[in-house]
Structures are given as structure tokens and as C-alpha cells.
Design an enzyme around this catalytic site. Structure first.
Site, PDB file in Angstrom:
ATOM      1  N   PHE A 253     105.552  68.535  74.803  1.00 47.39           N
ATOM      2  CA  PHE A 253     104.591  67.619  74.192  1.00 47.39           C
ATOM      3  C   PHE A 253     103.950  66.687  75.213  1.00 47.39           C
ATOM      4  O   PHE A 253     104.629  66.057  76.032  1.00 47.39           O
ATOM      5  CB  PHE A 253     105.250  66.790  73.099  1.00 47.39           C
ATOM      6  CG  PHE A 253     104.262  65.955  72.321  1.00 47.39           C
ATOM      7  CD1 PHE A 253     103.376  66.544  71.435  1.00 47.39           C
ATOM      8  CD2 PHE A 253     104.197  64.577  72.511  1.00 47.39           C
ATOM      9  CE1 PHE A 253     102.445  65.780  70.738  1.00 47.39           C
ATOM     10  CE2 PHE A 253     103.283  63.804  71.819  1.00 47.39           C
ATOM     11  CZ  PHE A 253     102.399  64.421  70.935  1.00 47.39           C
ATOM     12  N   HIS A 254     102.616  66.582  75.151  1.00 48.65           N
ATOM     13  CA  HIS A 254     101.845  65.738  76.055  1.00 48.65           C
ATOM     14  C   HIS A 254     100.576  65.276  75.361  1.00 48.65           C
ATOM     15  O   HIS A 254     100.114  65.888  74.403  1.00 48.65           O
ATOM     16  CB  HIS A 254     101.511  66.481  77.353  1.00 48.65           C
ATOM     17  CG  HIS A 254     100.791  67.781  77.126  1.00 48.65           C
ATOM     18  ND1 HIS A 254     101.432  68.925  76.689  1.00 48.65           N
ATOM     19  CD2 HIS A 254      99.484  68.125  77.272  1.00 48.65           C
ATOM     20  CE1 HIS A 254     100.556  69.916  76.572  1.00 48.65           C
ATOM     21  NE2 HIS A 254      99.366  69.451  76.917  1.00 48.65           N
TER      22      HIS A 254
END
Length: 327
Positions: A253-254
Site C-alpha cells: 500500500f502506497h
């Protein structure tokens, strides 16, 4: 009245006096500037002494010639004469390149080595279809695909999170996430500012994994990204576009943080693919700590390229007459 002709020689152009930039298009590598030129007659033979007239000059980098790409690199006759490394981590390397001496930087060069079949497919020109990913399709097709993704594809992320690489570039660090410049950004041109927030929690692989409990994390990312951009580059939150990709290019996740006027990233802000961080936070606030997550329940519609690993199973599952097991 004197006749003012457009300049047709380098001498005439060299009389240009810059006033201001009118427009900058990072997608087409174009600059449009306003200034003045010394007035001249029609045959360029006479420049009226001291008299200046307004002039707009548009400068655009010419397109790369596909026929020449095979000659870019070579021991003897390669067109690229000089390179300067920007960063290297795991299989990814970023460099600037020059096509000759005493020139400004001509090329941004990204290298993936060794490149896997997945990489090759990802960077191949693709035809897209729109898919409607229901919660059932996610559980039966997409989630197993994500869980089977090899850890090697995100080793470069691990290198950053564990302090092996890019530590000098980190703008903010906490036990929850890191904030640093994206490799697409040259670290100089504020109009193309591009930052990345990478979370430490390996269990959050994509938008689908977000829950009400992640609200403090997402709000902290929004807060710190805005603070850093304001302190370092004078850009408040109103000048920032923060978004999350689905499907993402890698399953860790980013959050992307870019200058809201940056047009060079438009391909990554396609409807369906890019979900604004503010909207994601608002949706999660509709949940309660004990209710099923809203991203568990949503049907997500997005474009999927024919080289993506999910293309065939998703297209097959969406075909008329297909019945999902358990449906």
C-alpha cells in the site's frame, strides 16, 4: 509605421529578452515564454535601433525517433554519450542521459534488470477493457492473484522500508509510514512535484484492505505530506493531489502525492484507477469499527490491460452466463 517581421535568423532570435513563462507542459516537454525582440524589417537585414516588440516563443523537445532506439547504447557509436545515476535499488535503476557534451540533460532513463515476463507484459502497449470487480470476483480471482504475487516484485520497497536504500531521500519517517520523492521526479521542478508515501504495514496490499481502523494512518499521511510540501516547496494542501491506485502497479500500500497542476502524470490519474485520498477517508468514515469494511462491499470499476495477469480470468468471469461458485 514600421513593418515588424517574425525572426528568421539566429541573430534575430538572440535579441530575445525574457519576461515570463506563459505555460509549461511537462507531458509534451514544451515551454511557452513571453518576452520582446528587437524590431526588424521583412528581409531581416535591418533591426530598428532599440525598438522592441512583444514576442511569444514556444520551445518543445522533439520526439524520440523509434528507428534510432537500437543505436542509443553501444560501445563505439552509441548516441547516449554520458549518464549520471539518480538511484538504484534492487532490480531498478534510474539515470539521466546526455546525447552530447555541453548539453542539458536529454533523457531520463529507467532500467529494470533482470526483467521478468511480468515486467515485459506490463510495459507492452495494451488494449484495455472496463471490468466490474464485485466483492465476489475479488475474493475468488483478484485476492488469490495478489496473495500469489512474488515477494521479489516488492523487494525494492522492502529495501526502502528496512533502511537498505534511498535513506538520504526520506522526507518523513514514522513507525507507520515513510514519505519520499517518487523516482519520476527530478527533485528540482516544483511544477512536477511527485512524492510517495509507503506504509510499513505489509498486510495492507491494496485499497480493498483498508478498514475504519486505518483512518488515523491515512489522515497522518495527508497531514504530513501537506506539511512537508508547504515547508519545503511552499505548496499548501490546495496545490496537492493525493490518490491511491487500484489496481496498483505493485501490491504494497502506497499513496501518490503530486502537484495538482502536473499534467505529466495524467495517465496515472485515469477515472477508475485513481481514488482520491480525501474520498477514501470520507468513505471509511461512514463505517463503524465493527461493521464490514466499505471496500469489502464495494463493486469497483476500472480499466484492465490485455497484458495484465488478471485480464483473462476477469474477462472470462464477466462473460454472459458465467456463474460464480457460491453465488
Amino acid at each position: 509605421m514600421a513593418h515588424y517581421a517574425a525572426p528568421k535568423s539566429i541573430d534575430a532570435l538572440n535579441s530575445f529578452r525574457f519576461e515570463r513563462i506563459l505555460n509549461e507542459d511537462l507531458l509534451t516537454h514544451t515551454l511557452i515564454v513571453l518576452g520582446t525582440l528587437l524590431a526588424s524589417n521583412g528581409d531581416q537585414s535591418t533591426i530598428h535601433s532599440g525598438e522592441r516588440v512583444p514576442a511569444i516563443i514556444r520551445v518543445e523537445k522533439t520526439a524520440l525517433d523509434a528507428a534510432q532506439t537500437s543505436t542509443f547504447f553501444g560501445e563505439k557509436d552509441g548516441l547516449v554519450k554520458k549518464v549520471e545515476i539518480v538511484e538504484s535499488t534492487d532490480i531498478y535503476t534510474w539515470l539521466f542521459g546526455w546525447l552530447g557534451e555541453n548539453r542539458e540533460c536529454d533523457l531520463k532513463i529507467n532500467v529494470i534488470c533482470p526483467a521478468t515476463e511480468v515486467h515485459i507484459r506490463k510495459y507492452t502497449k495494451q488494449q484495455q477493457i472496463m471490468v466490474r470487480e464485485t466483492p465476489e470476483l475479488y475474493e475468488q480471482i483478484v485476492k488469490p492473484y495478489i496473495l500469489a504475487f512474488p515477494a521479489s516484485r516488492t523487494q525494492w520497497v522492502e529495501n526502502i522500508l528496512t533502511g537498505i536504500s534511498e535513506q538520504s531521500k526520506i522526507l518523513f519517517s514514522s513507525p507507520a509510514f515513510l514519505l519520499l520523492p517518487d523516482m519520476k521526479w527530478d527533485l528540482k521542478t516544483v511544477s512536477s512535484l511527485y512524492l510517495l508515501a509507503i506504509v510499513q504495514d505489509r498486510a495492507i496490499r491494496s485499497l480493498r484492505d483498508l478498514r475504519h481502523a486505518h483512518l488515523p494512518l491515512l489522515k497522518d499521511i495527508r497531514l504530513e505530506a501537506g506539511r512537508i510540501a508547504k515547508e519545503r516547496w511552499g505548496m499548501g494542501n490546495e496545490y496537492l493531489r493525493m490518490y491511491i491506485h487500484y489496481q496498483p502497479s505493485y501490491y504494497h500500500f502506497h499513496v501518490h502525492i503530486v502537484n495538482v497542476n502536473y499534467e505529466g502524470g495524467l495517465l496515472g490519474m485515469t477515472v477508475g484507477q485513481a481514488h482520491l485520498l480525501d474520498d477514501v477517508i470520507s468513505l471509511l468514515e461512514l463505517d463503524t469499527p465493527t461493521s464490514p469494511g466499505i471496500f469489502e462491499r464495494l463493486t469497483l470499476t476500472y480499466g484492465l490491460g490485455d497484458q495484465h495477469g488478471l485480464f483473462k480470468p476477469m474477462r472470462s468471469a464477466m462473460s454472459p452466463g458465467t456463474v460464480l461458485s457460491g453465488a
